[in-house]
Design a protein around this motif. Structure first.
Motif, short mmCIF file in Angstrom:
data_model
loop_
_atom_site.label_atom_id
_atom_site.label_comp_id
_atom_site.label_asym_id
_atom_site.label_seq_id
_atom_site.Cartn_x
_atom_site.Cartn_y
_atom_site.Cartn_z
N SER A 37 -3.18 -0.83 4.63
CA SER A 37 -2.08 0.04 4.19
C SER A 37 -2.56 0.98 3.10
CB SER A 37 -0.92 -0.82 3.66
OG SER A 37 -0.44 -1.69 4.66
N LYS A 38 -1.88 2.11 3.01
CA LYS A 38 -2.22 3.06 1.96
C LYS A 38 -1.87 2.49 0.60
CE LYS A 38 -1.92 7.50 4.37
NZ LYS A 38 -1.26 8.84 4.38
N ILE A 39 -2.72 2.78 -0.35
CA ILE A 39 -2.43 2.36 -1.73
C ILE A 39 -1.39 3.34 -2.27
CG2 ILE A 39 -3.41 1.97 -4.02
CD1 ILE A 39 -6.15 1.62 -2.61
N LYS A 40 -0.32 2.77 -2.80
CA LYS A 40 0.78 3.62 -3.29
C LYS A 40 0.38 4.39 -4.56
CE LYS A 40 4.34 0.57 -1.41
NZ LYS A 40 5.53 -0.26 -1.74
N THR A 41 1.12 5.46 -4.79
CA THR A 41 0.90 6.26 -6.00
C THR A 41 0.96 5.36 -7.22
OG1 THR A 41 1.85 8.22 -4.98
CG2 THR A 41 1.75 8.19 -7.39
N ALA A 42 -0.03 5.45 -8.06
CA ALA A 42 -0.13 4.57 -9.22
C ALA A 42 0.22 5.32 -10.50
CB ALA A 42 -1.53 4.00 -9.32
#
Length: 259
Positions: A37-42
């Motif tokens: 899965s894509k790493i979410k905006t941090a």
């Protein structure tokens, strides 16, 4: 003296009809799958001014993920290479997640196993079945005895050997003594000479008498000359995993780390 051998409905009319039972379907196996899965905006931590990012990898079915790593670039510069996590400042990054994994299948093997159980110790009584030969076969003169080997006017004795089997592995020999029904022996029997000394029977089992010329099978209790064992054969099943070669799955994304 008699010759002898010593060896060691229907439903009620008003009953409601029974609904058929739905067939139970076997659960389908979960497919082998590895999902990145894509790493979410941090968002950065106020104190450290950095955000910690990690790969997001999930698996299902008969899969084992051996490693999940990320490589982070900012422009052409590599900020982190093949790491489990990275601390990043605010900005935009190119992140590649790499997952390495193996799949497996179950394999059941069968092996014949033999176990042995002690059924009789040496010197203990054991039930056996013996087939006796005619006393004229396979015998050897032992001598003429009463109770005293020095007395040569006693009973004529022959040594007899037979093989016995039972509830144990293999067989063993049993030695005995036979007193033929000769005129002299009968006369001595009248005088009471019908007891046998175990010393005269090498490996013998005195105390059980069988007719001299018997060729029938006899069930007897004798002294075991050795420890006796009974073998039991069983099939032992073992289930193990058969692993595939290591496989690799990757995904690239753009990641934004905010202040």
């Amino acid at each position: 003296m008699s010759a002898g051998l010593v060896i060691g409905g229907t439903l009620p009319a008003n009953a409601a009809p029974v609904a058929p039972i739905a067939a139970v379907q076997a659960a389908k196996p979960v497919p082998n799958k590895v999902a990145i899965s894509k790493i979410k905006t941090a968002k950065v931590n106020k104190k450290t001014k950095k955000a910690t990012v990690k790969p997001s990898v999930k698996s299902s079915g008969q899969v084992k993920v051996s490693s999940s790593k990320i490589t982070v670039k900012q422009g052409k510069k590599t900020v982190a290479k093949n790491v489990s996590s990275a601390k990043l400042k605010a900005g935009k990054y190119s992140v590649t997640t790499t997952a390495k994994y193996k799949t497996w299948t179950s394999k059941t093997t069968s092996k014949a196993v033999t176990t042995k159980k002690l059924v009789a110790k040496k010197g203990s009584n054991v039930a056996v079945t013996c087939k006796f030969k005619n006393s004229t076969d396979g015998i050897a003169p032992l001598g003429i005895f009463t109770g005293d080997p020095a007395d040569k006017d006693g009973v004529e004795i022959l040594l007899v050997t037979t093989t016995c089997t039972g509830g144990f592995d293999g067989s063993f020999e049993v030695h005995g003594i036979s007193a033929p029904a000769t005129e002299g022996n009968i006369a001595l029997d009248a005088e009471g000479y019908n007891g046998w000394d175990p010393a005269f029977v090498p490996g013998g089992n005195p105390g059980v008498f069988v007719p001299e010329n018997s060729s029938e099978t006899a069930k007897l209790n004798v002294l075991s000359p050795k420890d006796l064992f009974k073998s039991t054969n069983t099939v032992q099943k073992t289930t193990s995993k058969v692993w595939s070669k290591e496989q690799t799955k990757t995904m690239k994304q753009t990641l934004t780390v905010k202040k």
